[in-house]
Design an enzyme around this catalytic site. Structure first.
Site, PDB file in Angstrom:
ATOM      1  N   SER A   1      48.691  39.663  24.154  1.00 29.84           N
ATOM      2  CA  SER A   1      48.443  40.009  25.546  1.00 29.84           C
ATOM      3  C   SER A   1      48.109  38.749  26.343  1.00 29.84           C
ATOM      4  O   SER A   1      48.899  37.803  26.363  1.00 29.84           O
ATOM      5  CB  SER A   1      47.338  41.066  25.629  1.00 29.84           C
TER       6      SER A   1
ATOM      7  N   GLU B   1      54.189  49.785  25.980  1.00 29.09           N
ATOM      8  CA  GLU B   1      52.967  48.989  26.046  1.00 29.09           C
ATOM      9  C   GLU B   1      51.838  49.715  26.781  1.00 29.09           C
ATOM     10  O   GLU B   1      50.703  49.798  26.312  1.00 29.09           O
ATOM     11  CB  GLU B   1      53.249  47.648  26.737  1.00 29.09           C
TER      12      GLU B   1
ATOM     13  N   HIS C   1      50.260  49.189  23.462  1.00 26.68           N
ATOM     14  CA  HIS C   1      49.527  47.923  23.509  1.00 26.68           C
ATOM     15  C   HIS C   1      48.392  47.918  22.496  1.00 26.68           C
ATOM     16  O   HIS C   1      47.666  48.895  22.372  1.00 26.68           O
ATOM     17  CB  HIS C   1      48.957  47.737  24.918  1.00 26.68           C
TER      18      HIS C   1
END
Length: 571
Positions: A225, A358, A469
């Site tokens: 990230s 995500e 994610h």
């Protein structure tokens, strides 16, 4: 779900400066029953620990730089002061000041404060000792969290899986939020202090890696990230082009370009103005502003950052393209897209990835901040971050809304799809495409699409279906918090098979600069056909952009969107 949101809103307040650099550390005269190592600042006493059949040394909470306290708050990192006796390295130190959001229940910090520039080093042992004859590859992990949250602690980033494959693992903390990424465009506060911490940690690894059995000429940097964006930026920095600090890079769910943050100085200036107002700093003289920032309590920083974040739903502070200031060495000296075009970082092999959906695992946060409801009033939310300063951004926002939103009242699912494509999936593919177009070291791309039987985010109340994610991250690092999946449950499921498979992908890349034993099974990215791996089971499954009509159309859409953006003449 209410419990998740309650945990996600927890704010940890911290005390002010410590009287001494090491007043909150424990020291001892001997390292009996421990594992001693001499660093360039002093002796540390680690622990000998066991995971399955692997015995490893654990050195946690080791200072890699002086605590940025008092007058050092906005200074570049400096060498940690030397100490006498053995530093007790049996537990992690404080994490950096932050408001813990989204994944709060997973985090179990030992403390929080500005004395947070700590490294954690883990090394597989040979005969109970640190390997000296055969040095092991080093993996340095840069944590994510929107440049505002997170740590290198083992509550989320347990190193055990990598240690079973003879890799030295280094995790660490760096300054976050306004303390790490506020830019006033002055020599006192130029921005990017978080990146400076990361560079300093890499230099610390060069000085100390051998002492922990690592090969300092075989270093891979890995980020997820915002950590991946930092990793990518470090490959583009003018300070790393001799490739002495690292030789390979892994970008998991993040990129330096066309991504979830805006690196333009005008955006940093707007954020700084809002932040100073919330801090109650009304001075106009840069020196007066600086002194008030030094005097402010960290709880003020946390609250002001939280308020900005609530307004936008996005990380308010981020890396920035730096101006020239006397006495300041720039970390990022140009638009990252231009740096890529100029050939920066092209000799660093890349392993790039994104997940199936995500923003699916960010759904609760998106709903909590009502980003879909704010879309009509703020069209900037319908644009990738970098396009929010385009001169024709209003026209571009209409194009995006027409593609993703059926009407004026955007739904949560519509916003999640837009968020996933624009902030993560397209930037990953674009980054791989640019490497294929411009040449350089071989690079590889994959989508993580395995939907686990035991999903740690589901156990926290997150409503998810597709792999989202952080789910790839919790597959390669072992979560060790109280809400982790029990090892015996994990062991009985196919999740263990996929954990081994996914970790092997990364370890193959760490050791061989390629994620698979054969390039026939997983070729590097090329212009045509543009192929990537679909990680959905424990076998290789190649996909190509040309054969995937939906993804190909999405990529073409964003490519055209960026090509049609016009520069703001005031930028």
């Amino acid at each position: 779900m209410a419990a998740v949101l309650w945990f996600a809103s927890i704010i940890l307040f911290i005390a002010g400066s410590s009287a001494s650099d090491y007043s909150n550390r424990e020291f001892k005269k001997t390292c009996d029953n421990g594992l001693p190592v001499k660093t360039n600042s002093g002796l540390v006493c680690g622990e000998v620990r066991q995971y399955k059949n692997t015995t490893f040394g654990s050195f946690r909470g080791v200072p890699y730089a002086r605590p940025p306290l008092g007058e050092l708050r906005y200074k570049k990192p400096r060498k940690a002061k030397s100490w006498d006796d053995y530093l007790d390295a049996s537990s992690e130190g404080s994490i950096c000041p932050q408001s813990i959001i989204i994944y709060g229940p997973l985090m179990e910090p030992k403390g929080i404060g500005e004395d947070c520039l700590n490294a954690n080093v883990y090394v597989p042992l040979a005969g109970g000792k640190i390997p000296r004859k055969k040095r092991l590859p080093i993996l340095v992990y840069i944590h994510g969290g929107g440049f505002a949250v997170g740590s290198g602690d083992s509550d989320i980033h347990g190193p055990e899986y990598f240690l079973t494959r003879d890799v030295v693992v280094v995790t660490f903390n760096y300054r976050l939020g306004a303390l790490g990424f506020l830019s006033l465009n002055t020599s006192s506060v130029p921005g990017n202090n978080g990146l400076r911490d990361q560079l300093y940690l890499l230099r610390w690894v060069q000085k100390n890696g051998k002492r922990f059995g690592g090969d300092i000429n075989d270093v891979t940097i890995f980020g997820q990230s915002a950590g991946a964006a930092c990793v990518h930026l470090l490959t583009l920095s003018p300070l790393t082009q001799d490739r002495s600090l690292f030789q390979k890079a892994i970008l998991m769910s993040g990129s330096a370009v066309r991504s979830f943050y805006n690196y333009e100085p005008e955006v940093a200036a707007t954020v700084a103005t809002s932040f100073l107002t919330l801090m109650g700093i009304n001075a106009t003289d840069p020196d007066a502003i600086y002194q008030q920032l030094l005097a402010a309590d960290t709880s003020q920083y946390i609250e002001a950052t939280r308020q900005i974040q609530e307004q936008t739903g996005l990380p308010p502070f981020a890396p920035v393209v730096e101006s020239i200031h006397e006495g300041v060495t720039r970390v990022i000296d140009m638009d990252p897209d231009q740096l890529i075009a100029a050939g920066r970082g092209q000799q660093i092999p890349l392993l790039i990835s994104f997940t199936e959906l995500e923003c699916g695992s960010l759904k609760a946060r998106i709903n909590e901040t009502d980003l879909p409801g704010k879309l009509d009033a703020n069209s900037d939310l319908a644009l990738p971050s970098v396009l929010q300063t385009a001169a024709n951004k209003a026209e571009l926002a209409v194009v995006v809304k027409d593609r993703y939103f059926a009407g004026p009242n955007a739904t949560l699912d519509e916003f999640v799809n837009f968020c996933s494509d624009s902030l993560f999936k397209y930037p990953a593919i674009y980054t791989a495409q640019r490497r294929a177009q411009l040449g350089g070291a071989e690079s590889f791309l994959y989508q993580f699409a395995y939907r686990a039987e035991n999903r740690i985010l589901e156990s926290l109340g997150f409503d998810i279906e597709e792999a989202g994610h952080i789910e790839d991250l919790t597959t390669v690092f072992k979560p060790n918090s109280n809400v982790s999946i029990p090892e015996e449950v994990f062991e009985r499921s196919f999740d263990r098979v996929m954990q081994d498979w996914t970790v092997d992908i990364l370890v193959n890349f760490i050791k061989n600069s390629a994620p698979a034993p054969s390039t026939l099974a997983w070729p590097p990215v090329s212009r045509f056909p543009f192929r990537y791996q679909d990680v959905v089971s424990d076998s290789y499954k190649l996909s190509s952009l040309q054969a995937d009509a939906s993804t190909n159309e999405m990529v073409q859409f964003y490519t055209e969107l960026f090509n049609n953006a016009t520069s703001n003449p005031t930028a």
